[in-house]
Motif scaffolding. Sequence first.
Motif, PDB file in Angstrom:
ATOM      1  N   PHE A   1      -5.137   5.706 -16.016  1.00 15.11           N
ATOM      2  CA  PHE A   1      -4.149   4.834 -15.355  1.00 15.11           C
ATOM      3  C   PHE A   1      -3.044   4.382 -16.305  1.00 15.11           C
ATOM      4  CE2 PHE A   1      -8.255   4.103 -13.251  1.00 15.11           C
ATOM      5  CZ  PHE A   1      -7.935   4.462 -11.949  1.00 15.11           C
ATOM      6  N   SER A   2      -2.784   5.142 -17.350  1.00 11.32           N
ATOM      7  CA  SER A   2      -1.858   4.680 -18.386  1.00 11.32           C
ATOM      8  C   SER A   2      -0.417   4.580 -17.890  1.00 11.32           C
ATOM      9  CB  SER A   2      -1.923   5.614 -19.604  1.00 11.32           C
ATOM     10  OG  SER A   2      -1.613   6.951 -19.227  1.00 11.32           O
ATOM     11  N   ARG A   3      -0.082   5.293 -16.811  1.00 13.58           N
ATOM     12  CA  ARG A   3       1.284   5.242 -16.285  1.00 13.58           C
ATOM     13  C   ARG A   3       1.415   4.391 -15.027  1.00 13.58           C
ATOM     14  NH1 ARG A   3       3.851  11.366 -16.923  1.00 13.58           N
ATOM     15  NH2 ARG A   3       3.456  11.573 -19.166  1.00 13.58           N
ATOM     16  N   LEU A   4       0.346   3.753 -14.618  1.00  6.95           N
ATOM     17  CA  LEU A   4       0.405   2.973 -13.384  1.00  6.95           C
ATOM     18  C   LEU A   4       1.433   1.855 -13.510  1.00  6.95           C
ATOM     19  CD1 LEU A   4      -0.907   2.713 -10.565  1.00  6.95           C
ATOM     20  CD2 LEU A   4      -2.423   0.979 -11.557  1.00  6.95           C
ATOM     21  N   ALA A   5       2.450   1.901 -12.639  1.00  6.78           N
ATOM     22  CA  ALA A   5       3.532   0.918 -12.696  1.00  6.78           C
ATOM     23  C   ALA A   5       3.491  -0.047 -11.523  1.00  6.78           C
ATOM     24  CB  ALA A   5       4.887   1.633 -12.729  1.00  6.78           C
ATOM     25  N   CYS A   6       2.911   0.367 -10.396  1.00  3.67           N
ATOM     26  CA  CYS A   6       2.913  -0.490  -9.206  1.00  3.67           C
ATOM     27  C   CYS A   6       1.559  -0.401  -8.515  1.00  3.67           C
ATOM     28  CB  CYS A   6       4.034  -0.064  -8.256  1.00  3.67           C
ATOM     29  SG  CYS A   6       4.193  -1.121  -6.800  1.00  3.67           S
ATOM     30  N   LEU A   7       0.964  -1.555  -8.240  1.00  2.00           N
ATOM     31  CA  LEU A   7      -0.312  -1.637  -7.541  1.00  2.00           C
ATOM     32  C   LEU A   7      -0.147  -2.561  -6.344  1.00  2.00           C
ATOM     33  CD1 LEU A   7      -3.385  -1.165  -7.287  1.00  2.00           C
ATOM     34  CD2 LEU A   7      -3.714  -3.089  -8.869  1.00  2.00           C
ATOM     35  N   GLY A   8      -0.470  -2.036  -5.147  1.00  3.00           N
ATOM     36  CA  GLY A   8      -0.379  -2.830  -3.928  1.00  3.00           C
ATOM     37  C   GLY A   8      -1.717  -2.884  -3.224  1.00  3.00           C
ATOM     38  N   ILE A   9      -2.177  -4.087  -2.887  1.00  7.17           N
ATOM     39  CA  ILE A   9      -3.476  -4.272  -2.231  1.00  7.17           C
ATOM     40  C   ILE A   9      -3.286  -5.222  -1.062  1.00  7.17           C
ATOM     41  CG2 ILE A   9      -5.870  -5.018  -2.534  1.00  7.17           C
ATOM     42  CD1 ILE A   9      -5.468  -4.630  -5.562  1.00  7.17           C
ATOM     43  N   SER A  10      -3.805  -4.843   0.125  1.00  2.00           N
ATOM     44  CA  SER A  10      -3.695  -5.742   1.278  1.00  2.00           C
ATOM     45  C   SER A  10      -4.875  -5.538   2.224  1.00  2.00           C
ATOM     46  CB  SER A  10      -2.379  -5.508   2.027  1.00  2.00           C
ATOM     47  OG  SER A  10      -2.318  -4.209   2.574  1.00  2.00           O
ATOM     48  N   SER A  11      -5.271  -6.628   2.865  1.00  5.89           N
ATOM     49  CA  SER A  11      -6.306  -6.613   3.915  1.00  5.89           C
ATOM     50  C   SER A  11      -7.599  -5.962   3.432  1.00  5.89           C
ATOM     51  CB  SER A  11      -5.781  -5.898   5.169  1.00  5.89           C
ATOM     52  OG  SER A  11      -4.631  -6.531   5.669  1.00  5.89           O
ATOM     53  N   CYS A  12      -8.097  -6.454   2.292  1.00  9.36           N
ATOM     54  CA  CYS A  12      -9.386  -6.003   1.757  1.00  9.36           C
ATOM     55  C   CYS A  12     -10.290  -7.237   1.684  1.00  9.36           C
ATOM     56  CB  CYS A  12      -9.219  -5.350   0.394  1.00  9.36           C
ATOM     57  SG  CYS A  12      -8.198  -3.857   0.438  1.00  9.36           S
ATOM     58  N   GLU A  13     -11.076  -7.456   2.733  1.00 14.58           N
ATOM     59  CA  GLU A  13     -11.774  -8.723   2.914  1.00 14.58           C
ATOM     60  C   GLU A  13     -12.882  -8.962   1.891  1.00 14.58           C
ATOM     61  OE1 GLU A  13     -11.109 -11.224   5.094  1.00 14.58           O
ATOM     62  OE2 GLU A  13      -9.290 -10.108   5.584  1.00 14.58           O
ATOM     63  N   LYS A  14     -13.505  -7.918   1.368  1.00 11.52           N
ATOM     64  CA  LYS A  14     -14.634  -8.106   0.455  1.00 11.52           C
ATOM     65  C   LYS A  14     -14.215  -8.180  -1.014  1.00 11.52           C
ATOM     66  CE  LYS A  14     -18.573  -6.433   3.081  1.00 11.52           C
ATOM     67  NZ  LYS A  14     -19.799  -5.594   3.043  1.00 11.52           N
ATOM     68  N   LEU A  15     -12.960  -8.008  -1.278  1.00 11.82           N
ATOM     69  CA  LEU A  15     -12.489  -7.985  -2.664  1.00 11.82           C
ATOM     70  C   LEU A  15     -12.485  -9.401  -3.241  1.00 11.82           C
ATOM     71  CD1 LEU A  15     -11.378  -5.814  -4.629  1.00 11.82           C
ATOM     72  CD2 LEU A  15      -9.087  -6.569  -3.970  1.00 11.82           C
ATOM     73  N   ARG A  16     -13.186  -9.600  -4.370  1.00 11.92           N
ATOM     74  CA  ARG A  16     -13.251 -10.927  -4.993  1.00 11.92           C
ATOM     75  C   ARG A  16     -12.456 -11.006  -6.300  1.00 11.92           C
ATOM     76  NH1 ARG A  16     -17.602 -10.913  -1.746  1.00 11.92           N
ATOM     77  NH2 ARG A  16     -18.265 -12.928  -0.897  1.00 11.92           N
TER      78      ARG A  16
END
Length: 767
Positions: free
Chosen positions: A682-697
């Motif tokens: 993931f060394s080039r990961l520039a953008c991370l989008g997360i939505s509507s993930c109910e179990k994510l803590r």
Amino acid sequence: MGGVGKTTTMKVLHNSPEIIGLFQMVIWITMSKDGDIRKVQKDILKRLSLEFDDDESVERTSSRIFQGFSNMKYLLLLDDLWQRMDLDIIGIPKPSKENGCKMVITTRSMVVCNKMEIDEAIKVEILSEEEAWNLFRVKVGNVVDLQDIREIATQVVQECQGLPLAIIVIGGSLRNKSDLREWRSAWKELRSNRYEIIDEMEESVFKILKFSYDLLKSNNIKKCFLYCALYPEDYEIRETELIQCWWAEGFIDGALSLDEAYDKGHAIINYLKDVSLLEGDGLHPWLVKMHDVIRDLALIITSSSASLSAKMVREDGNQFLVRTNIGIEVVSNEEDWGQFQRISLMCNKLCSLPKNPTSLLLETLFLQGNPNLSRIPESFFEHMHNLRVLDLSYTAVGELPSSVTNLVSLRGLYLVQCHDLVTLPSQIGNLKKLQVLHLGGSTVGCIGNFRCLPIEIQQLTLLRSLQVSFYGGISSGNRLMVPNGIISRLYLLEDLSIDVETEGHKSPKFGETIAEEVCSLKELTQLQFHFTTLESFEYFLSESCPWKNQNLKSFQFIVHCNSEEQFDPIRSSAEDASVTRYLRLLGGNYTSTVFAEVLQRANGFYLQGHQISQGLLDFGLENLNQLKLCVVVECNMMEIIINGNDIDSSTCAVLPNMEYLEVSTMPTMRAIWEGPMPPGSFSRLACLGISSCEKLRNIFTRGILQQLSNLEELHVNFCNNLQVVVDEEEEGGHDVALFPKLKILTLKHLRRLKGFGKQFLFPWHHP
């Protein structure tokens, strides 16, 4: 570009006591446009206090100059260089670290810089808004502080777009003028590109800028440059669209394939950028635009009413009528279109067109961006036999009149985002020279109505690019979107895009032979297609020559693994021109080997509604190395996107090229990543989008953060059980700098969020 301040910068260098103190001699030479070597030698001899002899040979003069520079530490300033200059021929010792000499050149062309083998290139940028205003104020005087003048003066400065030469000339013509009527008149001139009151605008600004145009390498490149003026001021032009138009117009050799034409077109665009006649967009490299003053120059060259352009119009045969983005509602029936080669009425409020314009010379007609234009008069195209490019995109046109049959020379037809267009008339089959046809789609807030291609499309056997978008409902009875037999007859197609987006994302209604017909196209280099079954997709991959020979440079495959399933359409906000090869899987309860074959060539992957996948590793880690973009949506069996515990310790980096990752509507997902990750993951990961993930803590551990040093954007929405962004329970790694490049952070509708981590609590608490 011309007038941006290069010579002014050289003057500062030449006159600076600090610079003069570093060298034994500072020599400034203003170059001639023809690169006259004798003139340069004469100027240098004069500066060396040596006599110039007209009868002396170039070689003898060169020897004397070389001796004059002997053991001298010099600074040579070559201003306004238009072509490569050989220092040896002139007699100038080459600057080097050993002799301590320096040379600075100014030029409008990066091509010249490269030929001169420069060590460093510095682009002289236009002025900032503040700098432009301060310069204008100096030139105009305190009159700009008058209440009535200030607002219009601001608009005048904005029109100059930061070009110092334009600011100086316009400011000088308005100096100490306090009559508001004069200012309004000047503003109108600036908007109309016709200069009578503003002194020296043509002589001092456009004549200087025109040198760049005059020295373009060929008439075709000149035409390509002038063509950009058909678009509105500040308009960002998509490069592929522009190149297609150039190709259809004949500026690029029609014998070239479309793929070769794109290469040639991009080379022309880069050349025009290098000579400062076009500008790129750093954030969106697939867009290009013209500086406003450069565009004014192009419009003057193509207008018969300006003194500067009179000779050019007769010489090059270019006459444009350009009235863009000025709110025009009606075009008079009496207006004479007969004298114009190209007409652009883009981005207006047109609601009607002339009934029967005489336009025998017309080759280009831009009417796109007129949302109120719903009807074309029946006889409108009757006298347009020479028309090559017609663009009616983003209008409310519902049908084309029968007079379209008169467009016998038409090579490019654009009807994109015409939300009222249902189909094309049968007369479309008469346009035998048509090579580019793009149609369908819907505008924002409207449901598209384009239902089907007419059978007569099969008569357009010269088509190279066919792009059609079926949007909205498709309840057109038993009529097929693409009737059987159409595609296979268009055997010259190099670019085929059949995009389908319907309510509930139902499987599209194609003909039974559609996959076989697409397979029959031997010339394809670009393909976007919606496969309605896995079997049809497998057939394509096994039988298509362009796929097997790896000639498909761009592909977008949508595979509807179960035609009974319906999906809400997902279109990632990260889609851009750099993601040109992607696979989109809709549904399915298997991971076929054909997916691995495609993923190995893909740089984009959309996984939606997969019924058994427990993580991306199910598709083979080695198959995902090229991915730049990945979107995972509605995969109800997936708990972890990447599980490091399933990766062998000797494995290379995970997703090393991934730049964008989006995860949405995943009710069972408890972690994005888990377990150890190999270095470089993931060394080039520039953008991370997360939505509507109910179990994510939580989202990150300290360990994974060591891999994410390039993360620039983080968006987290509607994750109601998220408690912390960074889980700090694991030991070690506390010296890691969190998000060193983060620029944008969005946290919305996170009801249980406490903070970033133990050390990063927010100053507020959600209920």
